[in-house]
Design a protein around this motif. Structure first.
Motif, PDB file in Angstrom:
ATOM      1  N   LYS A  26     121.752  35.778  17.151  1.00  0.00           N
ATOM      2  CA  LYS A  26     120.302  35.991  17.119  1.00  0.00           C
ATOM      3  C   LYS A  26     119.956  37.454  17.343  1.00  0.00           C
ATOM      4  O   LYS A  26     118.936  37.933  16.854  1.00  0.00           O
ATOM      5  CB  LYS A  26     119.622  35.110  18.176  1.00  0.00           C
ATOM      6  CG  LYS A  26     119.606  33.649  17.815  1.00  0.00           C
ATOM      7  CD  LYS A  26     118.978  32.828  18.917  1.00  0.00           C
ATOM      8  CE  LYS A  26     119.117  31.339  18.593  1.00  0.00           C
ATOM      9  NZ  LYS A  26     118.615  30.515  19.688  1.00  0.00           N
ATOM     10  N   GLU A  27     120.806  38.173  18.059  1.00  0.00           N
ATOM     11  CA  GLU A  27     120.573  39.588  18.345  1.00  0.00           C
ATOM     12  C   GLU A  27     120.982  40.484  17.172  1.00  0.00           C
ATOM     13  O   GLU A  27     120.617  41.650  17.143  1.00  0.00           O
ATOM     14  CB  GLU A  27     121.345  40.006  19.591  1.00  0.00           C
ATOM     15  CG  GLU A  27     120.910  39.284  20.845  1.00  0.00           C
ATOM     16  CD  GLU A  27     121.836  39.544  22.022  1.00  0.00           C
ATOM     17  OE1 GLU A  27     122.808  40.321  21.869  1.00  0.00           O
ATOM     18  OE2 GLU A  27     121.601  38.962  23.083  1.00  0.00           O
ATOM     19  N   LYS A  31     120.211  37.311   8.088  1.00  0.00           N
ATOM     20  CA  LYS A  31     119.154  36.579   7.394  1.00  0.00           C
ATOM     21  C   LYS A  31     119.027  35.175   7.976  1.00  0.00           C
ATOM     22  O   LYS A  31     117.932  34.703   8.234  1.00  0.00           O
ATOM     23  CB  LYS A  31     119.477  36.525   5.900  1.00  0.00           C
ATOM     24  CG  LYS A  31     118.416  35.874   5.063  1.00  0.00           C
ATOM     25  CD  LYS A  31     118.756  35.976   3.595  1.00  0.00           C
ATOM     26  CE  LYS A  31     117.677  35.306   2.763  1.00  0.00           C
ATOM     27  NZ  LYS A  31     118.001  35.367   1.336  1.00  0.00           N
ATOM     28  N   ALA A  32     120.156  34.509   8.181  1.00  0.00           N
ATOM     29  CA  ALA A  32     120.163  33.148   8.726  1.00  0.00           C
ATOM     30  C   ALA A  32     121.567  32.797   9.175  1.00  0.00           C
ATOM     31  O   ALA A  32     122.537  33.451   8.800  1.00  0.00           O
ATOM     32  CB  ALA A  32     119.702  32.156   7.662  1.00  0.00           C
ATOM     33  N   PHE A  33     121.675  31.748  10.008  1.00  0.00           N
ATOM     34  CA  PHE A  33     122.993  31.208  10.314  1.00  0.00           C
ATOM     35  C   PHE A  33     122.901  29.696  10.399  1.00  0.00           C
ATOM     36  O   PHE A  33     121.850  29.140  10.684  1.00  0.00           O
ATOM     37  CB  PHE A  33     123.633  31.837  11.562  1.00  0.00           C
ATOM     38  CG  PHE A  33     123.004  31.440  12.872  1.00  0.00           C
ATOM     39  CD1 PHE A  33     123.503  30.373  13.595  1.00  0.00           C
ATOM     40  CD2 PHE A  33     121.942  32.155  13.385  1.00  0.00           C
ATOM     41  CE1 PHE A  33     122.950  30.021  14.812  1.00  0.00           C
ATOM     42  CE2 PHE A  33     121.381  31.817  14.601  1.00  0.00           C
ATOM     43  CZ  PHE A  33     121.885  30.744  15.313  1.00  0.00           C
ATOM     44  N   GLU A  60     124.650  34.241   7.232  1.00  0.00           N
ATOM     45  CA  GLU A  60     124.209  34.825   5.972  1.00  0.00           C
ATOM     46  C   GLU A  60     123.598  36.191   6.241  1.00  0.00           C
ATOM     47  O   GLU A  60     122.687  36.330   7.057  1.00  0.00           O
ATOM     48  CB  GLU A  60     123.166  33.926   5.302  1.00  0.00           C
ATOM     49  CG  GLU A  60     122.692  34.440   3.968  1.00  0.00           C
ATOM     50  CD  GLU A  60     121.675  33.529   3.295  1.00  0.00           C
ATOM     51  OE1 GLU A  60     121.284  33.860   2.167  1.00  0.00           O
ATOM     52  OE2 GLU A  60     121.286  32.502   3.893  1.00  0.00           O
ATOM     53  N   LYS A  61     124.131  37.187   5.559  1.00  0.00           N
ATOM     54  CA  LYS A  61     123.610  38.553   5.667  1.00  0.00           C
ATOM     55  C   LYS A  61     123.158  38.997   4.286  1.00  0.00           C
ATOM     56  O   LYS A  61     123.770  38.654   3.285  1.00  0.00           O
ATOM     57  CB  LYS A  61     124.688  39.511   6.177  1.00  0.00           C
ATOM     58  CG  LYS A  61     125.117  39.255   7.595  1.00  0.00           C
ATOM     59  CD  LYS A  61     126.106  40.292   8.052  1.00  0.00           C
ATOM     60  CE  LYS A  61     126.462  40.110   9.519  1.00  0.00           C
ATOM     61  NZ  LYS A  61     127.408  41.133   9.967  1.00  0.00           N
ATOM     62  N   GLU A  62     122.098  39.755   4.271  1.00  0.00           N
ATOM     63  CA  GLU A  62     121.605  40.280   3.005  1.00  0.00           C
ATOM     64  C   GLU A  62     121.921  41.772   2.963  1.00  0.00           C
ATOM     65  O   GLU A  62     121.567  42.507   3.883  1.00  0.00           O
ATOM     66  CB  GLU A  62     120.105  40.043   2.895  1.00  0.00           C
ATOM     67  CG  GLU A  62     119.562  40.232   1.508  1.00  0.00           C
ATOM     68  CD  GLU A  62     118.138  39.740   1.395  1.00  0.00           C
ATOM     69  OE1 GLU A  62     117.935  38.699   0.762  1.00  0.00           O
ATOM     70  OE2 GLU A  62     117.248  40.396   1.961  1.00  0.00           O
ATOM     71  N   VAL A  71     121.772  41.170  -2.212  1.00  0.00           N
ATOM     72  CA  VAL A  71     122.785  40.135  -2.406  1.00  0.00           C
ATOM     73  C   VAL A  71     123.116  39.530  -1.046  1.00  0.00           C
ATOM     74  O   VAL A  71     123.224  40.247  -0.054  1.00  0.00           O
ATOM     75  CB  VAL A  71     124.077  40.730  -3.020  1.00  0.00           C
ATOM     76  CG1 VAL A  71     125.152  39.685  -3.162  1.00  0.00           C
ATOM     77  CG2 VAL A  71     123.784  41.386  -4.352  1.00  0.00           C
ATOM     78  N   SER A  72     123.269  38.217  -1.014  1.00  0.00           N
ATOM     79  CA  SER A  72     123.683  37.550   0.224  1.00  0.00           C
ATOM     80  C   SER A  72     125.197  37.466   0.278  1.00  0.00           C
ATOM     81  O   SER A  72     125.849  37.131  -0.713  1.00  0.00           O
ATOM     82  CB  SER A  72     123.108  36.135   0.307  1.00  0.00           C
ATOM     83  OG  SER A  72     121.736  36.180   0.602  1.00  0.00           O
ATOM     84  N   ILE A  73     125.745  37.792   1.442  1.00  0.00           N
ATOM     85  CA  ILE A  73     127.160  37.567   1.715  1.00  0.00           C
ATOM     86  C   ILE A  73     127.221  36.649   2.936  1.00  0.00           C
ATOM     87  O   ILE A  73     126.250  36.531   3.686  1.00  0.00           O
ATOM     88  CB  ILE A  73     127.940  38.874   1.961  1.00  0.00           C
ATOM     89  CG1 ILE A  73     127.369  39.626   3.160  1.00  0.00           C
ATOM     90  CG2 ILE A  73     127.956  39.740   0.715  1.00  0.00           C
ATOM     91  CD1 ILE A  73     128.239  40.781   3.616  1.00  0.00           C
TER      92      ILE A  73
END
Length: 110
Positions: A26-27, A31-33, A60-62, A71-73
Motif C-alpha cells: 500500500k505504501e 496501480k493495484a494488487f 500490478e504496476k503501470e 503498459v501494465s506489468i
C-alpha cells in the motif's frame, strides 16, 4: 477464495506475513494488487502436470514506455517473497531463486 484456517499455526503465520506485506504494498507506487489463496501459472495438462502456488499476491504496476504509452506489468509474490514478474510484452519471467526451489521440489519431473 478459500477460507484460511485460523487455528492452524502454519496458516496463521502465512496470513500474518501476507498482512504485513499488504501494508508494505500500500505504501508503494502501484496501480493495484490482488491476493489469491490459489494461483495457477500453468493449467494442468491431460497428464495432470501444471504449475500453481498458494498464498500469492500479484502486484500490478503501470509503467510509461518511451513513446508515452502506459503498459501494465505484474510482479508475483509468495508469502512476501518475489517469485516472478512479467515484462512489457506480458512474458512471465521466474526469479532464479524460485527456479531453484522448483528444481528441488520437482526433481523427478524436470
Amino acid at each position: 477464495m478459500e477460507d484460511k484456517k485460523i487455528n492452524d499455526k502454519d496458516s496463521t503465520k502465512v496470513q500474518n506475513v501476507n498482512e504485513g506485506f499488504s501494508e508494505y504494498l500500500k505504501e508503494q507506487n502501484i496501480k493495484a494488487f490482488y491476493e489469491f489463496d490459489k494461483f495457477e501459472f500453468l493449467a494442468p495438462t491431460k497428464d495432470g502436470l501444471g504449475l500453481g502456488e498458494i498464498n500469492v499476491i500479484v502486484v500490478e504496476k503501470e509503467i510509461k514506455e518511451e513513446n508515452g504509452r502506459k503498459v501494465s506489468i505484474f510482479e508475483f509474490y509468495k508469502d512476501g517473497q518475489f517469485i516472478a514478474n512479467t515484462d512489457k510484452s506480458g512474458k512471465l519471467i521466474f526469479s532464479d531463486d524460485y527456479k531453484k526451489l522448483l528444481k528441488s521440489r520437482f526433481k523427478g519431473f524436470l
